[in-house]
Design a protein around this motif. Structure first.
Motif, PDB file in Angstrom:
ATOM      1  N   TRP A  84       0.686  -1.130  -0.150  1.00 53.37           N
ATOM      2  CA  TRP A  84      -0.253   0.048  -0.022  1.00 53.37           C
ATOM      3  C   TRP A  84       0.960   1.164  -0.249  1.00 53.37           C
ATOM      4  O   TRP A  84       0.639   2.165  -0.738  1.00 53.37           O
ATOM      5  N   LEU A  88       1.235   4.140  -2.936  1.00 51.49           N
ATOM      6  CA  LEU A  88       1.176   5.798  -2.551  1.00 51.49           C
ATOM      7  C   LEU A  88       2.218   6.473  -3.070  1.00 51.49           C
ATOM      8  O   LEU A  88       2.105   7.516  -3.699  1.00 51.49           O
ATOM      9  N   THR A  89       3.483   5.801  -3.024  1.00 51.69           N
ATOM     10  CA  THR A  89       4.885   6.602  -3.414  1.00 51.69           C
ATOM     11  C   THR A  89       4.639   6.776  -5.098  1.00 51.69           C
ATOM     12  O   THR A  89       4.950   7.676  -5.364  1.00 51.69           O
ATOM     13  N   GLY A  92       2.159   9.124  -5.898  1.00 51.28           N
ATOM     14  CA  GLY A  92       2.664  10.490  -5.620  1.00 51.28           C
ATOM     15  C   GLY A  92       3.767  11.106  -6.759  1.00 51.28           C
ATOM     16  O   GLY A  92       3.730  12.411  -7.110  1.00 51.28           O
ATOM     17  N   ALA A 179     -10.250   7.370  -7.255  1.00 49.18           N
ATOM     18  CA  ALA A 179      -8.933   7.834  -6.908  1.00 49.18           C
ATOM     19  C   ALA A 179      -8.098   7.755  -8.389  1.00 49.18           C
ATOM     20  O   ALA A 179      -7.165   8.542  -8.543  1.00 49.18           O
ATOM     21  N   LYS A 207      -3.721  15.712  -6.408  1.00 50.23           N
ATOM     22  CA  LYS A 207      -2.961  14.940  -5.457  1.00 50.23           C
ATOM     23  C   LYS A 207      -3.424  14.951  -3.902  1.00 50.23           C
ATOM     24  O   LYS A 207      -3.727  13.898  -3.207  1.00 50.23           O
ATOM     25  N   LEU A 208      -4.078  16.058  -3.575  1.00 49.83           N
ATOM     26  CA  LEU A 208      -4.671  16.041  -2.203  1.00 49.83           C
ATOM     27  C   LEU A 208      -6.077  15.356  -2.233  1.00 49.83           C
ATOM     28  O   LEU A 208      -6.236  14.723  -1.137  1.00 49.83           O
ATOM     29  N   PHE A 210      -6.626  12.867  -4.226  1.00 50.49           N
ATOM     30  CA  PHE A 210      -6.468  11.444  -4.398  1.00 50.49           C
ATOM     31  C   PHE A 210      -5.941  10.895  -3.126  1.00 50.49           C
ATOM     32  O   PHE A 210      -6.516   9.742  -2.420  1.00 50.49           O
ATOM     33  N   ASP A 211      -5.147  11.659  -2.001  1.00 49.02           N
ATOM     34  CA  ASP A 211      -4.893  11.232  -0.851  1.00 49.02           C
ATOM     35  C   ASP A 211      -6.258  11.125   0.123  1.00 49.02           C
ATOM     36  O   ASP A 211      -6.220  10.136   0.767  1.00 49.02           O
ATOM     37  N   GLN A 212      -6.963  11.966  -0.043  1.00 46.96           N
ATOM     38  CA  GLN A 212      -8.357  11.978   0.698  1.00 46.96           C
ATOM     39  C   GLN A 212      -8.921  10.944   0.411  1.00 46.96           C
ATOM     40  O   GLN A 212      -9.807  10.152   1.235  1.00 46.96           O
ATOM     41  N   ILE A 214      -7.969   7.895  -1.067  1.00 51.44           N
ATOM     42  CA  ILE A 214      -7.269   6.778  -0.745  1.00 51.44           C
ATOM     43  C   ILE A 214      -7.230   6.408   0.871  1.00 51.44           C
ATOM     44  O   ILE A 214      -7.663   5.312   1.242  1.00 51.44           O
ATOM     45  N   GLY A 215      -7.428   7.621   1.422  1.00 46.22           N
ATOM     46  CA  GLY A 215      -7.311   7.479   3.064  1.00 46.22           C
ATOM     47  C   GLY A 215      -8.686   6.697   3.528  1.00 46.22           C
ATOM     48  O   GLY A 215      -8.538   6.337   4.533  1.00 46.22           O
TER      49      GLY A 215
END
Length: 228
Positions: A84, A88-89, A92, A179, A207-208, A210-212, A214-215
């Motif tokens: 996981w 994410l890396t 990013g 995402a 990206k912001l 996407f992170d939200q 995926i979280g």
């Protein structure tokens, strides 16, 4: 001299790579077979030994030329959490303004999205197949169910485990797909903007988001709940 199977495959891959670079840069309709073969340092006459038509070449490019998928497949993590984190890396870097030019130039999902929308059904099917492969790789090691029928899951979560003795998770296939839509769409949209500042804004905002997303796509499940 007759070519060996290995040499034929090497030539085919060279044609594919050259065509992919040209298609992503100029669009499929603005590239002809002479240009494709020149990029592979071959004559046009050799083309039909490897592909039946330009449309067949386009389909092969869509099926084969995906660095994002190759990077996801190449992850070496041994646990769900490691895989996981590696995913994410990768995303990013995929949405990084610093690398946007080279990412777009190499990403068939983003760069040829418009060409695929106007293509024949077999091209769209190839694109869809790769899209599903990317989604599957994003959640590798988490083991959600293979189907993505959203209506069958009231909350969009599929529950499964990845390895005995390891962590258990619930994975939301719809959120994973959202995402991916955001990431690929951002790379494509950023290329349509004229200034580096605007591209950076789009990619950073995506990206912001996407992170939200995926979280919220992965939730831990304790063993007691799994076994009940």
């Amino acid at each position: 001299m007759r070519l060996t199977a290995e040499n034929k495959e090497k030539i085919r891959k060279g044609i594919l790579q050259g065509a992919a670079d040209l298609f992503r840069k100029h669009g499929v309709d603005d590239v002809n077979l002479d240009q494709v073969m020149a990029a592979a340092s071959l004559t046009r006459g050799a083309f039909y030994a490897h592909f039946k038509s330009k449309n067949a070449l386009f389909a092969a490019v869509v099926e084969d030329q995906h660095p994002l998928l190759r990077m996801l497949i190449a992850r070496k993590g041994q646990t769900a959490d490691e895989l996981w984190a590696d995913m994410l890396t990768i995303f990013g870097g995929y949405m990084s303004p610093q690398y946007h030019e080279q990412i777009f130039a190499s990403c068939t999902l983003a760069a040829l999205q418009g060409d695929v929308t106007r293509a024949k059904p077999e091209i769209k099917q190839a694109y869809e197949g790769v899209w599903k492969q990317v989604m599957s790789e994003m959640v590798r090691g988490q083991e959600p169910h293979s189907d993505h029928e959203h209506a069958e899951h009231a909350h969009g979560f599929d529950c499964d485990c990845h390895l005995e003795g390891q962590s258990f998770y619930m994975i939301s296939a719809p959120i994973i797909e959202a995402a991916l839509v955001m990431a690929v769409g951002a790379v494509s949209a950023a290329e349509a903007l004229s200034s580096d500042e605007d591209r950076a804004r789009i990619l950073t905002s995506a990206k912001l988001g996407f992170d939200q997303l995926i979280g919220s796509a992965r939730k831990p499940l304790n063993l007691e709940e799994k076994q009940s």
